[in-house]
Design a protein around this motif. Sequence first.
Motif, PDB file in Angstrom:
ATOM      1  N   ASP A  27       4.842  -3.085  10.186  1.00 51.44           N
ATOM      2  CA  ASP A  27       5.812  -2.974  11.280  1.00 51.44           C
ATOM      3  C   ASP A  27       5.443  -2.022  12.418  1.00 51.44           C
ATOM      4  O   ASP A  27       6.200  -1.932  13.384  1.00 51.44           O
ATOM      5  N   THR A  28       4.341  -1.282  12.304  1.00 54.95           N
ATOM      6  CA  THR A  28       4.070  -0.249  13.310  1.00 54.95           C
ATOM      7  C   THR A  28       2.654  -0.330  13.859  1.00 54.95           C
ATOM      8  O   THR A  28       1.801  -1.032  13.328  1.00 54.95           O
ATOM      9  N   LEU A  29       2.409   0.478  14.871  1.00 55.40           N
ATOM     10  CA  LEU A  29       1.076   0.643  15.437  1.00 55.40           C
ATOM     11  C   LEU A  29       0.424   1.948  14.994  1.00 55.40           C
ATOM     12  O   LEU A  29      -0.575   2.371  15.572  1.00 55.40           O
ATOM     13  N   VAL A  30       0.952   2.580  13.962  1.00 57.07           N
ATOM     14  CA  VAL A  30       0.332   3.796  13.446  1.00 57.07           C
ATOM     15  C   VAL A  30      -1.097   3.498  13.018  1.00 57.07           C
ATOM     16  O   VAL A  30      -1.990   4.324  13.179  1.00 57.07           O
ATOM     17  N   THR A  31      -1.320   2.316  12.490  1.00 60.33           N
ATOM     18  CA  THR A  31      -2.651   1.846  12.143  1.00 60.33           C
ATOM     19  C   THR A  31      -2.829   0.452  12.720  1.00 60.33           C
ATOM     20  O   THR A  31      -1.858  -0.286  12.881  1.00 60.33           O
ATOM     21  N   PHE A  32      -4.065   0.100  13.010  1.00 59.14           N
ATOM     22  CA  PHE A  32      -4.329  -1.266  13.485  1.00 59.14           C
ATOM     23  C   PHE A  32      -4.368  -2.251  12.324  1.00 59.14           C
ATOM     24  O   PHE A  32      -4.267  -3.448  12.525  1.00 59.14           O
ATOM     25  N   ALA A  33      -4.559  -1.742  11.107  1.00 57.87           N
ATOM     26  CA  ALA A  33      -4.584  -2.606   9.929  1.00 57.87           C
ATOM     27  C   ALA A  33      -3.205  -3.229   9.710  1.00 57.87           C
ATOM     28  O   ALA A  33      -2.179  -2.596   9.959  1.00 57.87           O
ATOM     29  N   SER A  34      -3.199  -4.463   9.248  1.00 54.69           N
ATOM     30  CA  SER A  34      -1.919  -5.137   9.014  1.00 54.69           C
ATOM     31  C   SER A  34      -1.799  -5.698   7.602  1.00 54.69           C
ATOM     32  O   SER A  34      -0.736  -6.194   7.240  1.00 54.69           O
ATOM     33  N   VAL A  35      -2.852  -5.621   6.815  1.00 55.48           N
ATOM     34  CA  VAL A  35      -2.818  -6.154   5.453  1.00 55.48           C
ATOM     35  C   VAL A  35      -2.221  -5.096   4.528  1.00 55.48           C
ATOM     36  O   VAL A  35      -2.746  -3.988   4.399  1.00 55.48           O
ATOM     37  N   GLU A  36      -1.111  -5.447   3.901  1.00 58.65           N
ATOM     38  CA  GLU A  36      -0.444  -4.517   3.001  1.00 58.65           C
ATOM     39  C   GLU A  36      -1.269  -4.303   1.737  1.00 58.65           C
ATOM     40  O   GLU A  36      -2.012  -5.178   1.314  1.00 58.65           O
ATOM     41  N   LYS A  37      -1.114  -3.140   1.162  1.00 56.78           N
ATOM     42  CA  LYS A  37      -1.806  -2.818  -0.081  1.00 56.78           C
ATOM     43  C   LYS A  37      -0.982  -3.308  -1.277  1.00 56.78           C
ATOM     44  O   LYS A  37       0.244  -3.302  -1.237  1.00 56.78           O
ATOM     45  N   THR A  38      -1.690  -3.698  -2.304  1.00 57.07           N
ATOM     46  CA  THR A  38      -1.085  -4.057  -3.585  1.00 57.07           C
ATOM     47  C   THR A  38      -1.307  -2.884  -4.533  1.00 57.07           C
ATOM     48  O   THR A  38      -2.099  -1.978  -4.234  1.00 57.07           O
ATOM     49  N   PRO A  39      -0.664  -2.894  -5.686  1.00 53.55           N
ATOM     50  CA  PRO A  39      -0.960  -1.823  -6.644  1.00 53.55           C
ATOM     51  C   PRO A  39      -2.450  -1.733  -6.974  1.00 53.55           C
ATOM     52  O   PRO A  39      -2.998  -0.628  -7.090  1.00 53.55           O
ATOM     53  N   GLU A  40      -3.107  -2.865  -7.063  1.00 55.17           N
ATOM     54  CA  GLU A  40      -4.533  -2.878  -7.396  1.00 55.17           C
ATOM     55  C   GLU A  40      -5.389  -2.344  -6.248  1.00 55.17           C
ATOM     56  O   GLU A  40      -6.312  -1.554  -6.482  1.00 55.17           O
ATOM     57  N   THR A  41      -5.112  -2.784  -5.018  1.00 53.16           N
ATOM     58  CA  THR A  41      -5.937  -2.309  -3.901  1.00 53.16           C
ATOM     59  C   THR A  41      -5.693  -0.828  -3.612  1.00 53.16           C
ATOM     60  O   THR A  41      -6.608  -0.121  -3.201  1.00 53.16           O
ATOM     61  N   LEU A  42      -4.468  -0.353  -3.840  1.00 57.60           N
ATOM     62  CA  LEU A  42      -4.202   1.077  -3.674  1.00 57.60           C
ATOM     63  C   LEU A  42      -4.971   1.878  -4.719  1.00 57.60           C
ATOM     64  O   LEU A  42      -5.614   2.883  -4.388  1.00 57.60           O
ATOM     65  N   ALA A  43      -4.942   1.441  -5.960  1.00 61.15           N
ATOM     66  CA  ALA A  43      -5.678   2.141  -7.018  1.00 61.15           C
ATOM     67  C   ALA A  43      -7.169   2.169  -6.707  1.00 61.15           C
ATOM     68  O   ALA A  43      -7.828   3.206  -6.871  1.00 61.15           O
ATOM     69  N   ASP A  44      -7.712   1.051  -6.236  1.00 61.51           N
ATOM     70  CA  ASP A  44      -9.128   0.996  -5.872  1.00 61.51           C
ATOM     71  C   ASP A  44      -9.439   1.949  -4.717  1.00 61.51           C
ATOM     72  O   ASP A  44     -10.472   2.620  -4.714  1.00 61.51           O
TER      73      ASP A  44
END
Length: 165
Positions: A27-44
């Motif tokens: 929802d924001t422009l704090v980061t240019f990334a737009s792909v949300e993290k999953t529990p697995e990608t956050l852990a990685d």
Amino acid sequence: MADFEIRPVTDGDHAQILAIWNPIFRDTLVTFASVEKTPETLADYIDSRRARGREFLVAVADGTVLGFASYDQFRGGDGYVHAMEHTIILGESARGRGVGRALLRAVEEDARAKGAHTMVAGISGGNPGAVPFHAAVGYEHCGRMPQSGRKFGQWHDLILMQKVL
């Protein structure tokens, strides 16, 4: 006296981190990334930073994660091993309470203790509050890269600030 503590992240913090971070991506422009993290990608993400000796810290009050911060090498290659870039994200309830300053100070101290010489802030032009925040804690403006990020169908500037640790 602060009403929160700064500590290394634990697996039990992941759900709260996702609840803070994913709306930032979405929802924001704090980061240019737009792909949300999953529990697995956050852990990685956390594990890969820690494997390189970079800490991932959370600010917590009464069992609630208020925000988090981490850092990693600014650019690849051996010439940049002493230059780091941080990530700092706060939940809405943490803003204006000194949480951001405390988290940033903690990652700077960790990076300095591990041999870092400089810390970089890559700031979205769509996040104007981040510029005075960083200036207030000793970061200097290094440059602006016009139209370097794209989000929400528009081009956005990247502002670079730096602090010698």
